[in-house]
Design a protein around this motif. Structure first.
Motif, mmCIF file in Angstrom:
data_model
loop_
_atom_site.group_PDB
_atom_site.id
_atom_site.type_symbol
_atom_site.label_atom_id
_atom_site.label_comp_id
_atom_site.label_asym_id
_atom_site.label_seq_id
_atom_site.Cartn_x
_atom_site.Cartn_y
_atom_site.Cartn_z
ATOM 1 N N LEU A 77 0.742 -1.203 0.029
ATOM 2 C CA LEU A 77 0.170 0.149 0.144
ATOM 3 C C LEU A 77 0.973 1.386 -0.041
ATOM 4 N N ARG A 78 2.077 1.157 0.634
ATOM 5 C CA ARG A 78 2.871 2.199 0.426
ATOM 6 C C ARG A 78 3.382 2.606 -0.723
ATOM 7 N N TYR A 79 3.703 1.371 -1.377
ATOM 8 C CA TYR A 79 4.087 1.448 -2.769
ATOM 9 C C TYR A 79 3.055 2.282 -3.727
ATOM 10 N N ALA A 80 1.857 1.728 -3.489
ATOM 11 C CA ALA A 80 0.661 2.163 -4.399
ATOM 12 C C ALA A 80 0.585 3.675 -3.954
ATOM 13 N N LEU A 81 0.760 4.004 -2.762
ATOM 14 C CA LEU A 81 0.460 5.658 -2.370
ATOM 15 C C LEU A 81 1.540 6.312 -3.101
ATOM 16 N N TYR A 85 -1.119 5.306 -7.416
ATOM 17 C CA TYR A 85 -2.091 4.368 -7.709
ATOM 18 C C TYR A 85 -3.541 4.931 -7.452
ATOM 19 N N ASP A 86 -4.598 4.791 -8.318
ATOM 20 C CA ASP A 86 -5.944 5.117 -7.658
ATOM 21 C C ASP A 86 -6.729 4.037 -6.990
ATOM 22 N N ALA A 87 -6.213 2.571 -7.199
ATOM 23 C CA ALA A 87 -6.802 1.539 -6.391
ATOM 24 C C ALA A 87 -5.938 0.373 -6.291
ATOM 25 N N ALA A 88 -5.943 -0.402 -5.440
ATOM 26 C CA ALA A 88 -5.102 -1.379 -5.117
ATOM 27 C C ALA A 88 -6.014 -2.599 -4.613
ATOM 28 N N VAL A 89 -5.721 -3.853 -5.431
ATOM 29 C CA VAL A 89 -6.463 -5.030 -4.872
ATOM 30 C C VAL A 89 -5.361 -6.072 -4.233
ATOM 31 N N GLN A 90 -5.926 -6.722 -3.141
ATOM 32 C CA GLN A 90 -5.203 -7.661 -2.458
ATOM 33 C C GLN A 90 -5.454 -9.030 -2.931
ATOM 34 N N LEU A 91 -4.338 -9.923 -3.325
ATOM 35 C CA LEU A 91 -4.838 -10.909 -3.973
ATOM 36 C C LEU A 91 -3.690 -12.107 -3.314
ATOM 37 N N ASP A 92 -4.271 -13.255 -2.908
ATOM 38 C CA ASP A 92 -3.434 -14.308 -2.374
ATOM 39 C C ASP A 92 -2.491 -14.731 -3.486
ATOM 40 N N GLY A 162 -9.574 1.932 -2.230
ATOM 41 C CA GLY A 162 -9.858 3.168 -3.055
ATOM 42 C C GLY A 162 -8.726 3.981 -2.405
ATOM 43 N N PRO A 163 -8.576 5.249 -2.982
ATOM 44 C CA PRO A 163 -7.570 6.090 -2.539
ATOM 45 C C PRO A 163 -7.444 6.716 -0.917
ATOM 46 N N MET A 164 -8.872 6.748 -0.362
ATOM 47 C CA MET A 164 -8.774 7.165 1.113
ATOM 48 C C MET A 164 -8.428 5.656 1.828
ATOM 49 N N ALA A 165 -8.665 4.648 1.436
ATOM 50 C CA ALA A 165 -8.093 3.296 2.192
ATOM 51 C C ALA A 165 -6.784 3.196 1.978
ATOM 52 N N ILE A 166 -6.215 3.184 0.731
ATOM 53 C CA ILE A 166 -4.906 3.480 0.552
ATOM 54 C C ILE A 166 -4.045 4.260 1.368
ATOM 55 N N LYS A 167 -4.534 5.596 1.550
ATOM 56 C CA LYS A 167 -3.588 6.554 2.168
ATOM 57 C C LYS A 167 -3.899 6.263 3.700
ATOM 58 N N VAL A 168 -4.914 5.888 4.306
ATOM 59 C CA VAL A 168 -4.926 5.556 5.786
ATOM 60 C C VAL A 168 -4.130 4.468 5.901
ATOM 61 N N LEU A 169 -4.238 2.990 5.260
ATOM 62 C CA LEU A 169 -3.838 2.098 5.789
ATOM 63 C C LEU A 169 -2.168 2.004 5.368
ATOM 64 N N ALA A 170 -1.582 2.536 4.459
ATOM 65 C CA ALA A 170 -0.436 2.691 4.214
ATOM 66 C C ALA A 170 0.445 3.026 5.596
ATOM 67 N N GLU A 171 -0.348 4.120 6.250
ATOM 68 C CA GLU A 171 0.373 4.337 7.460
ATOM 69 C C GLU A 171 0.046 3.533 8.656
ATOM 70 N N ALA A 172 -1.318 2.831 8.730
ATOM 71 C CA ALA A 172 -1.937 2.433 9.815
ATOM 72 C C ALA A 172 -2.170 1.142 9.764
ATOM 73 N N MET A 173 -1.787 0.296 8.679
ATOM 74 C CA MET A 173 -2.236 -0.943 8.615
ATOM 75 C C MET A 173 -1.452 -1.960 9.792
ATOM 76 N N PRO A 174 -2.325 -2.576 10.647
ATOM 77 C CA PRO A 174 -1.630 -3.226 11.678
ATOM 78 C C PRO A 174 -0.827 -4.457 11.145
ATOM 79 N N ALA A 175 0.270 -4.710 12.077
ATOM 80 C CA ALA A 175 0.959 -5.886 11.784
ATOM 81 C C ALA A 175 0.417 -7.243 12.505
ATOM 82 N N GLU A 176 -0.175 -7.034 13.666
ATOM 83 C CA GLU A 176 -0.792 -7.984 14.555
ATOM 84 C C GLU A 176 -1.580 -8.990 13.812
ATOM 85 N N TYR A 177 -1.945 -10.218 14.331
ATOM 86 C CA TYR A 177 -2.662 -11.356 13.807
ATOM 87 C C TYR A 177 -4.142 -10.873 13.492
ATOM 88 N N LEU A 178 -4.706 -10.974 12.497
ATOM 89 C CA LEU A 178 -5.724 -10.566 11.872
ATOM 90 C C LEU A 178 -5.874 -9.124 11.750
#
Length: 243
Positions: A77-81, A85-92, A162-178
């Motif tokens: 997400l940091r790379y996307a920001l 990028y306007d959107a990102a998709v998480q894919l396993d 979307g752009p808002m989620a990318i911006k917020v979670l590029a900084e705040a995405m937790p590393a804890e389980y789940l």
């Protein structure tokens, strides 16, 4: 996608997925062609995951040690920001997520900031049983209490940002389980974001070993409770809301 939805980045967290990541990337190319870019975040793998991803033509970011899905996803997400990028998709990287649903996830971003591909919204035949099913019910109830959102699949890793989620979670995405699922949903909702679900069908992993068994399931349930507690008590002012 380079159309009305703007530029899209596929983010693929991968840990020891040398047997599947090349095939998954080939499928993405076959279905979506040049409409998306792909980054594989090699989460401290001890095998040839990075080499196989590069062989398939993906951008590769290698982490020096295993951070878990949350840490790997934050890197993507940091790379996307940073790259606009306007959107990102998480894919396993294990083949469980079907790239044919990527367009549906992106279409749903027109009315949302985060879109979840749900296994329980009317498509496919995925069934969770025993402790895993209890955990999913508990998580859905907890998310509803914490955010007011009624969601059916809070642990799905098949998501569009979307752009808002990318911006917020590029900084705040937790590393804890789940943290990449439960707590990330709470973070987005508390920041004023809109969350939607679209139905998807998921497959068995194409290689590697899934986590299974009664002991693992019991541990999973206990850790789910802990994840909900963390999400509930973490201060909402720790989230950047001016996205």
């Amino acid at each position: 996608m380079r159309d009305g939805r703007g530029r899209t980045l596929i983010i693929m967290p991968a840990f020891n997925e040398e047997r599947s990541v090349h095939g998954v990337l080939r499928e993405v190319e076959d279905i979506l062609g040049a409409e998306v870019d792909c980054i594989v975040v090699d989460d401290g793998s001890r095998d040839l995951t990075a080499a196989e991803a590069r062989r398939a033509g993906a951008i590769v970011a290698r982490l020096p040690f295993n951070l878990g899905v949350g840490g790997a996803l934050r890197t993507g997400l940091r790379y996307a920001l940073d790259c606009g990028y306007d959107a990102a998709v998480q894919l396993d990287a294990d083949g469980q997520h079907d790239a044919r649903y990527v367009s549906s996830l992106l279409d749903a971003l027109s009315g949302a900031d985060l879109v979840i591909g749900s296994r329980f919204a009317g498509t496919g035949d995925y069934v969770a049983r025993g402790p895993r099913r209890w955990a999913m019910v508990l998580l859905s109830g907890g998310i509803r209490l914490l955010t007011g959102n009624r969601l059916t699949d809070t642990t799905s890793g098949f998501k569009a940002y979307g752009p808002m989620a990318i911006k917020v979670l590029a900084e705040a995405m937790p590393a804890e389980y789940l943290g990449d699922t439960v707590e990330a949903l709470v973070i987005i909702c508390r920041a004023g974001g809109r969350v939607r679900e679209v139905p998807v069908s998921m497959r068995e992993r194409s290689a590697g070993q899934p986590s299974a068994g009664p002991l693992r399931s019991a541990r999973y349930l206990a850790r789910v409770v802990l994840a909900l507690v963390i999400a509930a008590i973490k201060p909402s002012n720790s989230v950047e809301t001016n996205a």
